[in-house]
Design a protein around this motif. Structure first.
Motif, PDB file in Angstrom:
ATOM      1  N   VAL A 128       0.962  -1.067  -0.102  1.00  0.00           N
ATOM      2  CA  VAL A 128      -0.036   0.302  -0.545  1.00  0.00           C
ATOM      3  C   VAL A 128       0.678   1.716   0.360  1.00  0.00           C
ATOM      4  O   VAL A 128       0.497   2.314  -0.849  1.00  0.00           O
ATOM      5  N   LEU A 129       2.698   1.295   1.200  1.00  0.00           N
ATOM      6  CA  LEU A 129       2.625   2.606   0.746  1.00  0.00           C
ATOM      7  C   LEU A 129       3.367   2.723   0.075  1.00  0.00           C
ATOM      8  O   LEU A 129       4.068   3.939  -0.969  1.00  0.00           O
ATOM      9  N   GLU A 130       3.603   1.942  -1.246  1.00  0.00           N
ATOM     10  CA  GLU A 130       4.480   1.399  -2.662  1.00  0.00           C
ATOM     11  C   GLU A 130       3.272   2.558  -3.401  1.00  0.00           C
ATOM     12  O   GLU A 130       4.213   2.692  -4.368  1.00  0.00           O
ATOM     13  N   THR A 131       2.193   2.336  -3.481  1.00  0.00           N
ATOM     14  CA  THR A 131       1.181   2.916  -4.019  1.00  0.00           C
ATOM     15  C   THR A 131       1.305   4.740  -3.770  1.00  0.00           C
ATOM     16  O   THR A 131       0.259   5.061  -4.775  1.00  0.00           O
ATOM     17  N   LEU A 132       1.549   4.754  -2.823  1.00  0.00           N
ATOM     18  CA  LEU A 132       1.019   6.503  -2.357  1.00  0.00           C
ATOM     19  C   LEU A 132       0.962   7.431  -3.527  1.00  0.00           C
ATOM     20  O   LEU A 132       2.125   7.198  -4.079  1.00  0.00           O
ATOM     21  N   PRO A 133       0.905   8.739  -4.061  1.00  0.00           N
ATOM     22  CA  PRO A 133       1.328   9.781  -4.377  1.00  0.00           C
ATOM     23  C   PRO A 133       2.950   9.984  -4.631  1.00  0.00           C
ATOM     24  O   PRO A 133       3.564   9.852  -3.158  1.00  0.00           O
ATOM     25  N   GLU A 134       3.029  10.350  -5.233  1.00  0.00           N
ATOM     26  CA  GLU A 134       4.684  11.014  -4.839  1.00  0.00           C
ATOM     27  C   GLU A 134       4.825  12.416  -4.176  1.00  0.00           C
ATOM     28  O   GLU A 134       3.421  12.899  -4.431  1.00  0.00           O
ATOM     29  N   GLY A 135       5.552  12.617  -2.480  1.00  0.00           N
ATOM     30  CA  GLY A 135       5.499  13.183  -2.322  1.00  0.00           C
ATOM     31  C   GLY A 135       4.937  13.048  -0.548  1.00  0.00           C
ATOM     32  O   GLY A 135       4.925  13.827   0.540  1.00  0.00           O
ATOM     33  N   VAL A 136       3.680  12.027  -0.544  1.00  0.00           N
ATOM     34  CA  VAL A 136       3.292  11.477   0.597  1.00  0.00           C
ATOM     35  C   VAL A 136       4.743  10.585   1.109  1.00  0.00           C
ATOM     36  O   VAL A 136       4.839   9.296   1.117  1.00  0.00           O
ATOM     37  N   THR A 137       4.645  10.924   2.573  1.00  0.00           N
ATOM     38  CA  THR A 137       5.603  10.076   3.213  1.00  0.00           C
ATOM     39  C   THR A 137       5.097   9.616   4.576  1.00  0.00           C
ATOM     40  O   THR A 137       5.443   8.389   5.061  1.00  0.00           O
ATOM     41  N   LEU A 138       3.378   9.740   4.748  1.00  0.00           N
ATOM     42  CA  LEU A 138       3.154   9.440   6.370  1.00  0.00           C
ATOM     43  C   LEU A 138       1.143   8.805   5.461  1.00  0.00           C
ATOM     44  O   LEU A 138       0.344   9.870   5.272  1.00  0.00           O
ATOM     45  N   LEU A 139       1.073   7.799   5.636  1.00  0.00           N
ATOM     46  CA  LEU A 139      -0.608   7.780   5.154  1.00  0.00           C
ATOM     47  C   LEU A 139      -0.701   6.868   6.716  1.00  0.00           C
ATOM     48  O   LEU A 139      -0.158   6.360   7.628  1.00  0.00           O
ATOM     49  N   LEU A 140      -2.501   7.776   7.260  1.00  0.00           N
ATOM     50  CA  LEU A 140      -3.148   7.517   8.521  1.00  0.00           C
ATOM     51  C   LEU A 140      -4.529   6.859   8.236  1.00  0.00           C
ATOM     52  O   LEU A 140      -5.669   8.077   8.002  1.00  0.00           O
ATOM     53  N   SER A 141      -4.788   6.202   8.199  1.00  0.00           N
ATOM     54  CA  SER A 141      -5.662   5.296   8.294  1.00  0.00           C
ATOM     55  C   SER A 141      -6.731   4.355   9.420  1.00  0.00           C
ATOM     56  O   SER A 141      -5.864   4.576  10.735  1.00  0.00           O
ATOM     57  N   GLY A 142      -7.623   4.130   9.580  1.00  0.00           N
ATOM     58  CA  GLY A 142      -8.324   3.186  10.451  1.00  0.00           C
ATOM     59  C   GLY A 142      -8.717   2.183   9.930  1.00  0.00           C
ATOM     60  O   GLY A 142      -8.369   1.316   9.064  1.00  0.00           O
ATOM     61  N   HIS A 143     -10.442   1.997  10.061  1.00  0.00           N
ATOM     62  CA  HIS A 143     -10.764   0.791   8.943  1.00  0.00           C
ATOM     63  C   HIS A 143     -10.724  -0.257  10.259  1.00  0.00           C
ATOM     64  O   HIS A 143     -11.917  -0.760  11.196  1.00  0.00           O
ATOM     65  N   ASN A 144      -9.625  -0.979   9.975  1.00  0.00           N
ATOM     66  CA  ASN A 144      -9.293  -2.320  11.060  1.00  0.00           C
ATOM     67  C   ASN A 144      -8.844  -1.888  11.947  1.00  0.00           C
ATOM     68  O   ASN A 144      -8.162  -0.941  12.298  1.00  0.00           O
ATOM     69  N   HIS A 145      -9.274  -2.081  12.938  1.00  0.00           N
ATOM     70  CA  HIS A 145      -9.228  -1.964  14.746  1.00  0.00           C
ATOM     71  C   HIS A 145      -8.423  -2.592  15.343  1.00  0.00           C
ATOM     72  O   HIS A 145      -7.938  -1.979  17.008  1.00  0.00           O
ATOM     73  N   HIS A 146      -7.669  -2.673  15.265  1.00  0.00           N
ATOM     74  CA  HIS A 146      -6.365  -2.926  14.959  1.00  0.00           C
ATOM     75  C   HIS A 146      -5.054  -1.721  15.147  1.00  0.00           C
ATOM     76  O   HIS A 146      -4.572  -1.280  13.489  1.00  0.00           O
ATOM     77  N   GLN A 147      -3.695  -1.802  16.019  1.00  0.00           N
ATOM     78  CA  GLN A 147      -2.979  -0.191  15.346  1.00  0.00           C
ATOM     79  C   GLN A 147      -1.960  -1.239  15.167  1.00  0.00           C
ATOM     80  O   GLN A 147      -2.046  -1.800  15.057  1.00  0.00           O
ATOM     81  N   TRP A 148      -1.857  -0.254  14.107  1.00  0.00           N
ATOM     82  CA  TRP A 148      -0.595  -0.466  13.442  1.00  0.00           C
ATOM     83  C   TRP A 148       1.050   0.949  13.095  1.00  0.00           C
ATOM     84  O   TRP A 148       0.521   2.146  13.054  1.00  0.00           O
ATOM     85  N   ASP A 149       1.955   0.279  13.802  1.00  0.00           N
ATOM     86  CA  ASP A 149       3.485   1.421  13.223  1.00  0.00           C
ATOM     87  C   ASP A 149       3.727   0.761  11.911  1.00  0.00           C
ATOM     88  O   ASP A 149       4.981   0.431  12.860  1.00  0.00           O
TER      89      ASP A 149
END
Length: 282
Positions: A128-149
């Motif tokens: 998923v991170l590889e598909t982010l637009p150029e210049g985006v370095t941080l993706l903040l998301s939810g939906h899955n109620h399990h935390q991750w970093d």
């Protein structure tokens, strides 16, 4: 700039209020809700109005998306009773919300960019991170109620966890995050605050939601008390098995009543009896 990040409040007003009362939240300049601030718990309208009163940016989650079309025939079956109930509660509120929000190098979304229903798991995040637009370095998301970093290829995916339906093993506590930005520098901190879960449970009774959908409301109560991962989905899978074994459909009320009697609830009673007991004890 300090931004309060909340996700998956799911109509749990006491949990949201506990977050907003913290010193960390009160020191923030703004709020972003990553979607699913409605449904499951009984105070979706109050949650929405509280966020709106604070000028929060609210993104579209899968639960909000369903409530934009409550008259669709797919929601006629018994399993969608909570959606119909919440839609009636939210009458008059426009939930056509933005799917994504980009602020410089940060992309805010619910599931994955452009896809609020996409329930990803941590092993999928590098792709998923590889598909982010150029210049985006941080993706903040939810939906899955399990935390991750998760960090991959110089980019970071961060899920603060569910404010209202935490599923990380700590019941009656609301996780949230604070994003600090200063020029190009970014700092994320995760926080956890306890709340009075009895108020949340009482709202199921006082609003009548637990009568409209006693089984799913009970599964929600179990998650609230225990933080069991995917507790609601476990009940739904059990209902599907029972329905198949008895020649019924997943949407048949009879399937839910049969499944309710064989589900491994901690309390040996039907869901109707459970809510009668809760009304007396809360």
């Amino acid at each position: 700039m300090r931004t309060l990040i909340v996700s998956d409040i799911h109509g749990n007003l006491p949990a949201l209020e506990a977050v907003l009362a913290t010193a960390e939240a009160q020191a923030c300049d703004g709020i972003v809700s990553l979607g699913d601030h409605v449904s499951f718990c009984a105070q979706s309208r109050e949650v929405h109005q509280r966020l709106a009163s604070l000028g929060a940016v609210m993104l579209l989650g899968n639960h909000e998306e369903r409530l934009t079309r409550p008259a669709d025939s797919e929601f006629d079956a018994y399993n969608w009773a909570p959606v119909r109930w919440t839609a009636a509660q939210m009458a008059g509120i426009d939930l056509r919300l933005p799917t994504d929000l980009r602020r410089d190098g940060v992309l805010f979304t619910h599931g994955t960019p452009g896809a609020p229903y996409h329930l990803v798991q941590p092993p999928e995040l590098p792709a998923v991170l590889e598909t982010l637009p150029e210049g985006v370095t941080l993706l903040l998301s939810g939906h899955n109620h399990h935390q991750w970093d998760v960090t991959h290829g110089g980019r970071r995916a961060f899920n603060p966890g569910s404010v209202g339906m935490a599923e990380d093993g700590v019941g009656a506590a609301a996780p949230f995050a604070v994003l600090e930005t200063d020029g190009g520098a970014m700092r994320l901190t995760r926080h956890l605050v306890p709340y009075d879960v009895r108020r949340t449970l009482r709202a199921f009774i006082d609003t009548g939601m637990c009568k409209a959908a006693p089984e799913i409301c009970r599964a929600c109560a179990r998650v609230l008390l225990t933080a069991e991962y995917q507790g609601v989905l476990k009940l739904m899978r059990h209902v599907q098995r029972v329905a198949a074994e008895n020649g019924l459909s997943f949407g048949d009320e009879a399937a839910w009543k049969l499944a309710d009697r064989s589900y491994p609830w901690a309390e040996k009673m039907t869901s109707g009896e459970y809510w009668s007991h809760m009304e007396e004890s809360l």
